[in-house]
Scaffold this motif. Sequence first.
Motif, PDB file in Angstrom:
ATOM      1  N   CYS A   1       0.833  -1.198   0.000  1.00 16.15           N
ATOM      2  CA  CYS A   1       0.000   0.000   0.000  1.00 16.15           C
ATOM      3  C   CYS A   1       0.865   1.244   0.000  1.00 16.15           C
ATOM      4  N   THR A   2       1.899   1.228   0.820  1.00 11.59           N
ATOM      5  CA  THR A   2       2.765   2.391   0.906  1.00 11.59           C
ATOM      6  C   THR A   2       3.540   2.580  -0.385  1.00 11.59           C
ATOM      7  N   LYS A   3       3.945   1.458  -0.983  1.00 12.58           N
ATOM      8  CA  LYS A   3       4.679   1.525  -2.246  1.00 12.58           C
ATOM      9  C   LYS A   3       3.801   2.163  -3.308  1.00 12.58           C
ATOM     10  N   ASP A   4       2.519   1.835  -3.369  1.00 12.13           N
ATOM     11  CA  ASP A   4       1.584   2.420  -4.340  1.00 12.13           C
ATOM     12  C   ASP A   4       1.431   3.928  -4.102  1.00 12.13           C
ATOM     13  N   LEU A   5       1.344   4.303  -2.821  1.00 16.22           N
ATOM     14  CA  LEU A   5       1.208   5.720  -2.504  1.00 16.22           C
ATOM     15  C   LEU A   5       2.455   6.495  -2.917  1.00 16.22           C
ATOM     16  N   VAL A   6       3.617   5.897  -2.721  1.00 14.29           N
ATOM     17  CA  VAL A   6       4.881   6.553  -3.087  1.00 14.29           C
ATOM     18  C   VAL A   6       4.927   6.727  -4.604  1.00 14.29           C
ATOM     19  N   GLN A   7       4.521   5.681  -5.347  1.00 11.78           N
ATOM     20  CA  GLN A   7       4.521   5.773  -6.809  1.00 11.78           C
ATOM     21  C   GLN A   7       3.523   6.830  -7.283  1.00 11.78           C
ATOM     22  N   GLN A   8       2.350   6.880  -6.647  1.00  9.14           N
ATOM     23  CA  GLN A   8       1.352   7.892  -7.022  1.00  9.14           C
ATOM     24  C   GLN A   8       1.886   9.304  -6.725  1.00  9.14           C
ATOM     25  N   CYS A   9       2.511   9.437  -5.554  1.00  6.84           N
ATOM     26  CA  CYS A   9       3.085  10.749  -5.204  1.00  6.84           C
ATOM     27  C   CYS A   9       4.186  11.121  -6.187  1.00  6.84           C
ATOM     28  N   PHE A  10       5.013  10.155  -6.557  1.00  2.11           N
ATOM     29  CA  PHE A  10       6.094  10.405  -7.506  1.00  2.11           C
ATOM     30  C   PHE A  10       5.505  10.833  -8.852  1.00  2.11           C
ATOM     31  N   GLY A  11       4.447  10.137  -9.285  1.00  2.00           N
ATOM     32  CA  GLY A  11       3.770  10.490 -10.538  1.00  2.00           C
ATOM     33  C   GLY A  11       3.177  11.886 -10.475  1.00  2.00           C
ATOM     34  N   LEU A  12       2.573  12.239  -9.334  1.00  2.00           N
ATOM     35  CA  LEU A  12       1.999  13.572  -9.179  1.00  2.00           C
ATOM     36  C   LEU A  12       3.084  14.651  -9.211  1.00  2.00           C
ATOM     37  N   VAL A  13       4.216  14.362  -8.602  1.00  2.00           N
ATOM     38  CA  VAL A  13       5.334  15.316  -8.608  1.00  2.00           C
ATOM     39  C   VAL A  13       5.833  15.500 -10.034  1.00  2.00           C
ATOM     40  N   GLN A  14       5.940  14.400 -10.805  1.00  4.04           N
ATOM     41  CA  GLN A  14       6.383  14.499 -12.203  1.00  4.04           C
ATOM     42  C   GLN A  14       5.368  15.315 -13.023  1.00  4.04           C
ATOM     43  N   ASP A  15       4.083  15.050 -12.800  1.00  4.01           N
ATOM     44  CA  ASP A  15       3.038  15.816 -13.502  1.00  4.01           C
ATOM     45  C   ASP A  15       3.138  17.307 -13.152  1.00  4.01           C
ATOM     46  N   ALA A  16       3.370  17.590 -11.868  1.00  6.04           N
ATOM     47  CA  ALA A  16       3.484  18.976 -11.428  1.00  6.04           C
ATOM     48  C   ALA A  16       4.719  19.639 -12.057  1.00  6.04           C
ATOM     49  N   ASP A  17       5.826  18.901 -12.161  1.00  7.20           N
ATOM     50  CA  ASP A  17       7.039  19.437 -12.784  1.00  7.20           C
ATOM     51  C   ASP A  17       6.814  19.726 -14.271  1.00  7.20           C
ATOM     52  N   ARG A  18       6.123  18.807 -14.959  1.00  9.15           N
ATOM     53  CA  ARG A  18       5.818  19.015 -16.384  1.00  9.15           C
ATOM     54  C   ARG A  18       4.896  20.217 -16.551  1.00  9.15           C
ATOM     55  N   ALA A  19       3.895  20.335 -15.668  1.00 10.02           N
ATOM     56  CA  ALA A  19       2.967  21.464 -15.731  1.00 10.02           C
ATOM     57  C   ALA A  19       3.713  22.776 -15.474  1.00 10.02           C
ATOM     58  N   LYS A  20       4.652  22.740 -14.514  1.00  8.49           N
ATOM     59  CA  LYS A  20       5.440  23.928 -14.212  1.00  8.49           C
ATOM     60  C   LYS A  20       6.301  24.304 -15.413  1.00  8.49           C
ATOM     61  N   SER A  21       6.967  23.329 -16.014  1.00  4.39           N
ATOM     62  CA  SER A  21       7.810  23.592 -17.185  1.00  4.39           C
ATOM     63  C   SER A  21       6.976  24.131 -18.342  1.00  4.39           C
ATOM     64  N   SER A  22       5.815  23.534 -18.539  1.00  4.07           N
ATOM     65  CA  SER A  22       4.913  23.989 -19.603  1.00  4.07           C
ATOM     66  C   SER A  22       4.455  25.426 -19.354  1.00  4.07           C
ATOM     67  N   ALA A  23       4.111  25.708 -18.098  1.00  2.27           N
ATOM     68  CA  ALA A  23       3.665  27.057 -17.751  1.00  2.27           C
ATOM     69  C   ALA A  23       4.797  28.057 -17.950  1.00  2.27           C
ATOM     70  N   GLU A  24       6.011  27.699 -17.546  1.00  3.26           N
ATOM     71  CA  GLU A  24       7.157  28.585 -17.734  1.00  3.26           C
ATOM     72  C   GLU A  24       7.410  28.840 -19.215  1.00  3.26           C
ATOM     73  N   ALA A  25       7.285  27.786 -20.033  1.00  6.13           N
ATOM     74  CA  ALA A  25       7.478  27.935 -21.473  1.00  6.13           C
ATOM     75  C   ALA A  25       6.406  28.858 -22.061  1.00  6.13           C
ATOM     76  N   ARG A  26       5.176  28.690 -21.622  1.00  9.28           N
ATOM     77  CA  ARG A  26       4.091  29.557 -22.104  1.00  9.28           C
ATOM     78  C   ARG A  26       4.324  31.003 -21.695  1.00  9.28           C
ATOM     79  N   ILE A  27       4.791  31.185 -20.468  1.00  7.69           N
ATOM     80  CA  ILE A  27       5.080  32.548 -19.988  1.00  7.69           C
ATOM     81  C   ILE A  27       6.164  33.181 -20.848  1.00  7.69           C
ATOM     82  N   MET A  28       7.208  32.437 -21.159  1.00 12.55           N
ATOM     83  CA  MET A  28       8.284  32.961 -21.993  1.00 12.55           C
ATOM     84  C   MET A  28       7.757  33.320 -23.386  1.00 12.55           C
TER      85      MET A  28
END
Length: 108
Positions: A1-28
Amino acid sequence: CTKDLVQQCFGLVQDADRAKSSAEARIMILERDGKALADAASTALAETNKKLNVLQAERDAYGAEHISTLRTRLDAAEKRAESSASVAKDALNELDRERTNRKSRELA
Protein backbone atom coordinates in the motif's frame (compact mmCIF):
# COMPACT_ATOMS: atom_id res chain seq x y z
CA CYS A 1 0.00 0.00 0.00
CA THR A 2 2.76 2.39 0.91
CA LYS A 3 4.68 1.52 -2.25
CA ASP A 4 1.58 2.42 -4.34
CA LEU A 5 1.21 5.72 -2.50
CA VAL A 6 4.88 6.55 -3.09
CA GLN A 7 4.52 5.77 -6.81
CA GLN A 8 1.35 7.89 -7.02
CA CYS A 9 3.09 10.75 -5.20
CA PHE A 10 6.09 10.40 -7.51
CA GLY A 11 3.77 10.49 -10.54
CA LEU A 12 2.00 13.57 -9.18
CA VAL A 13 5.33 15.32 -8.61
CA GLN A 14 6.38 14.50 -12.20
CA ASP A 15 3.04 15.82 -13.50
CA ALA A 16 3.48 18.98 -11.43
CA ASP A 17 7.04 19.44 -12.78
CA ARG A 18 5.82 19.01 -16.38
CA ALA A 19 2.97 21.46 -15.73
CA LYS A 20 5.44 23.93 -14.21
CA SER A 21 7.81 23.59 -17.19
CA SER A 22 4.91 23.99 -19.60
CA ALA A 23 3.66 27.06 -17.75
CA GLU A 24 7.16 28.58 -17.73
CA ALA A 25 7.48 27.94 -21.47
CA ARG A 26 4.09 29.56 -22.10
CA ILE A 27 5.08 32.55 -19.99
CA MET A 28 8.28 32.96 -21.99
CA ILE A 29 6.32 32.74 -25.26
CA LEU A 30 3.77 35.27 -24.01
CA GLU A 31 6.53 37.61 -22.86
CA ARG A 32 8.27 37.31 -26.23
CA ASP A 33 5.01 37.81 -28.15
CA GLY A 34 4.03 40.68 -25.87
CA LYS A 35 7.38 42.37 -26.47
CA ALA A 36 7.04 41.83 -30.21
CA LEU A 37 3.54 43.32 -30.14
CA ALA A 38 4.73 46.27 -28.06
CA ASP A 39 7.63 46.83 -30.47
CA ALA A 40 5.28 46.63 -33.47
CA ALA A 41 2.86 49.06 -31.84
CA SER A 42 5.70 51.44 -31.03
CA THR A 43 6.98 51.26 -34.61
CA ALA A 44 3.49 51.83 -36.00
CA LEU A 45 3.02 54.82 -33.70
CA ALA A 46 6.36 56.30 -34.79
CA GLU A 47 5.43 55.83 -38.48
CA THR A 48 2.02 57.40 -37.88
CA ASN A 49 3.67 60.38 -36.16
CA LYS A 50 6.08 60.79 -39.09
CA LYS A 51 3.19 60.75 -41.57
CA LEU A 52 1.26 63.21 -39.42
CA ASN A 53 4.25 65.56 -39.33
CA VAL A 54 4.59 65.35 -43.12
CA LEU A 55 0.88 66.07 -43.58
CA GLN A 56 1.04 69.02 -41.19
CA ALA A 57 4.08 70.41 -43.02
CA GLU A 58 2.29 70.00 -46.36
CA ARG A 59 -0.79 71.70 -44.94
CA ASP A 60 1.31 74.58 -43.61
CA ALA A 61 3.18 74.89 -46.90
CA TYR A 62 -0.07 74.83 -48.86
CA GLY A 63 -1.53 77.47 -46.56
CA ALA A 64 1.53 79.70 -47.02
CA GLU A 65 1.46 79.11 -50.79
CA HIS A 66 -2.26 79.83 -50.90
CA ILE A 67 -1.81 83.03 -48.90
CA SER A 68 1.03 84.07 -51.22
CA THR A 69 -1.18 83.43 -54.26
CA LEU A 70 -4.01 85.44 -52.72
CA ARG A 71 -1.61 88.25 -51.85
CA THR A 72 -0.35 88.31 -55.46
CA ARG A 73 -3.92 88.44 -56.75
CA LEU A 74 -4.76 91.23 -54.32
CA ASP A 75 -1.70 93.23 -55.42
CA ALA A 76 -2.71 92.78 -59.06
CA ALA A 77 -6.29 93.85 -58.28
CA GLU A 78 -4.99 96.93 -56.43
CA LYS A 79 -2.82 97.85 -59.43
CA ARG A 80 -5.80 97.45 -61.77
CA ALA A 81 -7.92 99.57 -59.44
CA GLU A 82 -5.23 102.26 -59.29
CA SER A 83 -4.94 102.18 -63.06
CA SER A 84 -8.72 102.43 -63.46
CA ALA A 85 -8.80 105.30 -60.97
CA SER A 86 -6.05 107.08 -62.89
CA VAL A 87 -7.92 106.62 -66.18
CA ALA A 88 -11.13 107.90 -64.57
CA LYS A 89 -9.28 110.90 -63.12
CA ASP A 90 -7.78 111.67 -66.54
CA ALA A 91 -11.23 111.42 -68.12
CA LEU A 92 -12.71 113.80 -65.51
CA ASN A 93 -9.88 116.26 -66.08
CA GLU A 94 -10.51 116.07 -69.83
CA LEU A 95 -14.23 116.75 -69.25
CA ASP A 96 -13.40 119.72 -67.04
CA ARG A 97 -11.08 121.14 -69.72
CA GLU A 98 -13.79 120.67 -72.34
CA ARG A 99 -16.35 122.46 -70.13
CA THR A 100 -13.93 125.25 -69.42
CA ASN A 101 -13.15 125.58 -73.15
CA ARG A 102 -16.87 125.55 -74.04
CA LYS A 103 -17.66 128.24 -71.47
CA SER A 104 -14.75 130.31 -72.74
CA ARG A 105 -16.05 130.02 -76.33
CA GLU A 106 -19.58 130.82 -75.25
CA LEU A 107 -18.41 133.94 -73.44
CA ALA A 108 -16.30 135.07 -76.35
